[in-house]
Scaffold this motif. Structure first.
Motif, short mmCIF file in Angstrom:
data_model
loop_
_atom_site.label_atom_id
_atom_site.label_comp_id
_atom_site.label_asym_id
_atom_site.label_seq_id
_atom_site.Cartn_x
_atom_site.Cartn_y
_atom_site.Cartn_z
N LYS A 1 8.42 -18.32 4.73
CA LYS A 1 9.63 -19.25 4.12
C LYS A 1 9.09 -20.45 3.71
N ALA A 2 8.14 -20.94 4.62
CA ALA A 2 7.53 -22.27 4.18
C ALA A 2 6.78 -22.12 2.61
N ARG A 3 6.13 -20.92 2.15
CA ARG A 3 5.39 -20.79 1.18
C ARG A 3 6.43 -20.53 0.20
N ALA A 4 7.53 -19.78 0.42
CA ALA A 4 8.58 -19.84 -0.69
C ALA A 4 9.15 -21.26 -1.20
N CYS A 5 9.30 -22.20 -0.05
CA CYS A 5 9.60 -23.55 -0.38
C CYS A 5 8.60 -24.38 -1.27
N LEU A 6 7.35 -24.14 -0.90
CA LEU A 6 6.52 -24.75 -1.48
C LEU A 6 6.32 -24.22 -3.19
N ASP A 7 6.27 -22.83 -3.09
CA ASP A 7 6.41 -22.28 -4.58
C ASP A 7 7.51 -22.84 -5.36
N GLU A 8 8.87 -23.01 -4.88
CA GLU A 8 10.06 -23.44 -5.52
C GLU A 8 9.63 -25.09 -5.83
N ALA A 9 9.33 -25.77 -5.03
CA ALA A 9 8.87 -27.15 -5.32
C ALA A 9 8.11 -27.19 -6.57
N PHE A 10 7.06 -26.44 -6.58
CA PHE A 10 6.28 -26.43 -7.90
C PHE A 10 6.92 -26.18 -9.21
N ASN A 11 8.14 -25.10 -8.84
CA ASN A 11 8.83 -24.59 -9.90
C ASN A 11 9.78 -25.72 -10.40
N GLN A 12 10.05 -26.70 -9.52
CA GLN A 12 11.02 -27.55 -10.06
C GLN A 12 10.19 -28.89 -10.58
N GLY A 13 9.19 -28.72 -10.65
CA GLY A 13 8.24 -30.04 -11.12
C GLY A 13 7.69 -30.85 -9.95
N ILE A 14 8.20 -30.74 -8.90
CA ILE A 14 7.56 -31.52 -7.74
C ILE A 14 5.81 -31.37 -7.67
N ASN A 15 5.24 -32.59 -7.61
CA ASN A 15 3.94 -32.64 -7.87
C ASN A 15 3.26 -33.50 -6.37
N PHE A 16 4.23 -33.77 -5.76
CA PHE A 16 3.48 -34.52 -4.46
C PHE A 16 3.88 -33.85 -3.24
N ILE A 17 2.88 -33.89 -2.54
CA ILE A 17 2.93 -33.01 -1.21
C ILE A 17 2.33 -34.07 -0.04
N ASP A 18 3.18 -34.25 0.94
CA ASP A 18 3.00 -35.17 2.20
C ASP A 18 2.80 -34.56 3.43
N THR A 19 1.83 -34.89 4.17
CA THR A 19 1.72 -34.18 5.43
C THR A 19 1.15 -35.18 6.31
N ALA A 20 0.59 -34.97 7.58
CA ALA A 20 0.00 -35.66 8.60
C ALA A 20 -0.96 -34.80 9.52
N ASN A 21 -2.18 -35.23 9.87
CA ASN A 21 -2.84 -34.59 10.86
C ASN A 21 -1.96 -34.13 12.28
N ILE A 22 -1.07 -35.07 12.54
CA ILE A 22 -0.24 -34.71 13.75
C ILE A 22 0.78 -33.60 13.72
N TYR A 23 1.12 -33.31 12.55
CA TYR A 23 2.39 -32.21 12.25
C TYR A 23 1.85 -30.95 12.71
N GLY A 24 2.26 -30.66 13.83
CA GLY A 24 1.68 -29.28 14.46
C GLY A 24 0.39 -29.49 14.91
N ARG A 25 -0.12 -30.71 15.39
CA ARG A 25 -1.50 -30.78 15.72
C ARG A 25 -2.48 -30.10 14.74
N GLY A 26 -2.13 -30.47 13.35
CA GLY A 26 -3.02 -29.87 12.30
C GLY A 26 -2.65 -28.66 11.76
N ALA A 27 -1.29 -28.26 12.45
CA ALA A 27 -1.09 -26.67 11.68
C ALA A 27 -0.34 -26.95 10.43
N ALA A 28 0.32 -28.06 10.37
CA ALA A 28 0.82 -28.20 8.72
C ALA A 28 -0.32 -28.35 7.72
N GLU A 29 -1.31 -29.22 8.11
CA GLU A 29 -2.38 -29.25 7.14
C GLU A 29 -3.06 -27.99 6.89
N SER A 30 -3.28 -27.05 8.05
CA SER A 30 -3.91 -26.02 8.01
C SER A 30 -2.97 -24.98 7.05
#
Length: 322
Positions: free
Chosen positions: A32-61
């Motif tokens: 589901k997360a990948r589907a959201c990311l794909d849709e973001a690019f479809n909509q012209g979103i070019n900026f992706i924000d994350t942090a090392n602490i999100y899921g203790r590295g899981a979001a970045e991975s």
């Protein structure tokens, strides 16, 4: 999708951006997360924000894996450091800036981030040490630009003084909480930043989903909502008060007058501020990304915004008084 310049940098970022706090790598399944990311690019979103602490590295991975087939110059990638990654790894010391940036780059599978942000202010490390370390990160090419999140105005001023007097790299972005439910940055942070070439990249522009209007003050939260999730709903108590939820419901007819859904109206309110470069959304379904992205470029009559502000100000004043 419309784009805005990020402070004094050379970056052009989409007015609506995709965040990963409490969602990707943690509260939302990978598919589901990948589907959201794909849709973001479809909509012209070019900026992706994350942090090392999100899921203790899981979001970045997750993002490192999901983005690896996309050209690196097709998106703007931001991450952060400050919060504890281990019992000893925390803060904004020289050693931590170097270590955490390298760790983030490894998880993100890239040789640089476009924006490296201080997630909070570190009162235990001299600001000069932090600014020097961040400047080195930019000089090394591992970070193109630097920013901060939730810094008090006096610390922002101090950083600007150091950049001017010592030649350190200057911040180009600020990431505060900002929404119809939390307009606090308008008092000091936004005017200060606007005068010094620093743009806002705002988090929680929908009040963690409360400004979607999906929460009924007389009923439990929907089972598939953030508020009902043990992983994602732990920061919402202040916003889930019945009086606040009732006030939010009163905004729906006002949004309808503008021809918008309530989330679109709420995002348009944030984007009416010229110093806001981008509003970060969180999404667990592609339809949410599509709906929110449609808020970009929308002009709304200020009278409608003023009516909405009055309704929420009354409810929030009552909440603060108790």
């Amino acid at each position: 999708m419309k784009y805005r310049k990020l402070g004094s940098s050379d970056l052009e970022v989409s007015e609506v951006s995709l965040g990963s706090w409490l969602t990707y790598g943690l509260g939302v399944e990978a598919e589901k997360a990948r589907a959201c990311l794909d849709e973001a690019f479809n909509q012209g979103i070019n900026f992706i924000d994350t942090a090392n602490i999100y899921g203790r590295g899981a979001a970045e991975s997750f993002l490192g894996e999901a983005l690896r087939e996309r050209p690196r110059d097709s998106y703007v990638l931001a991450t952060k450091l400050f919060f504890p990654m281990t019992e000893t790894d925390r803060g904004l010391s020289r050693a931590q800036v170097e270590k955490q940036l390298d760790d983030s780059l490894r998880r993100l599978r890239t040789d640089h981030v476009d924006l490296y942000q201080c997630h909070r202010y570190d009162w235990d490390t001299p600001l000069e040490e932090t600014m020097e370390a961040l400047s080195r990160a930019v000089q090394s090419g591992k970070a193109r630009h630097i920013g901060f999140s939730e810094w008090p105005a006096d610390r922002i001023r101090a950083s600007l003084d150091l950049s001017r007097d010592r030649g350190f790299t200057k911040f180009v972005s600020s990431q505060p909480q900002y929404s119809l439910l939390w307009p606090e940055p308008e008092k000091e942070v936004i005017p200060l930043c606007a005068a010094n070439g620093i743009s806002q990249i705002v988090w929680s522009p929908l009040g963690q989903g409360v400004l979607s209007g999906k929460y009924d003050p007389e009923s439990p939260p929907p089972r598939d909502s953030r508020a009902a999730s043990a992983e994602m709903g732990g920061f919402m108590d202040r916003l889930m008060r019945p009086d606040v939820l009732r006030a939010v419901q009163r905004l729906k007819p006002i949004a309808a007058e503008a021809g918008l859904t309530l989330p679109q109206f709420s995002l348009a309110w944030v984007l009416r501020e010229p110093n806001v470069a981008s509003a970060i959304i969180g999404a667990s379904r592609p339809e949410q990304v599509q709906e929110n992205a449609a808020a970009s470029g929308i002009a709304v009559d200020q009278e409608l915004f003023s009516r909405a502000e009055a309704i929420l100000n009354e409810a929030l004043a009552d909440a603060r008084a108790e």
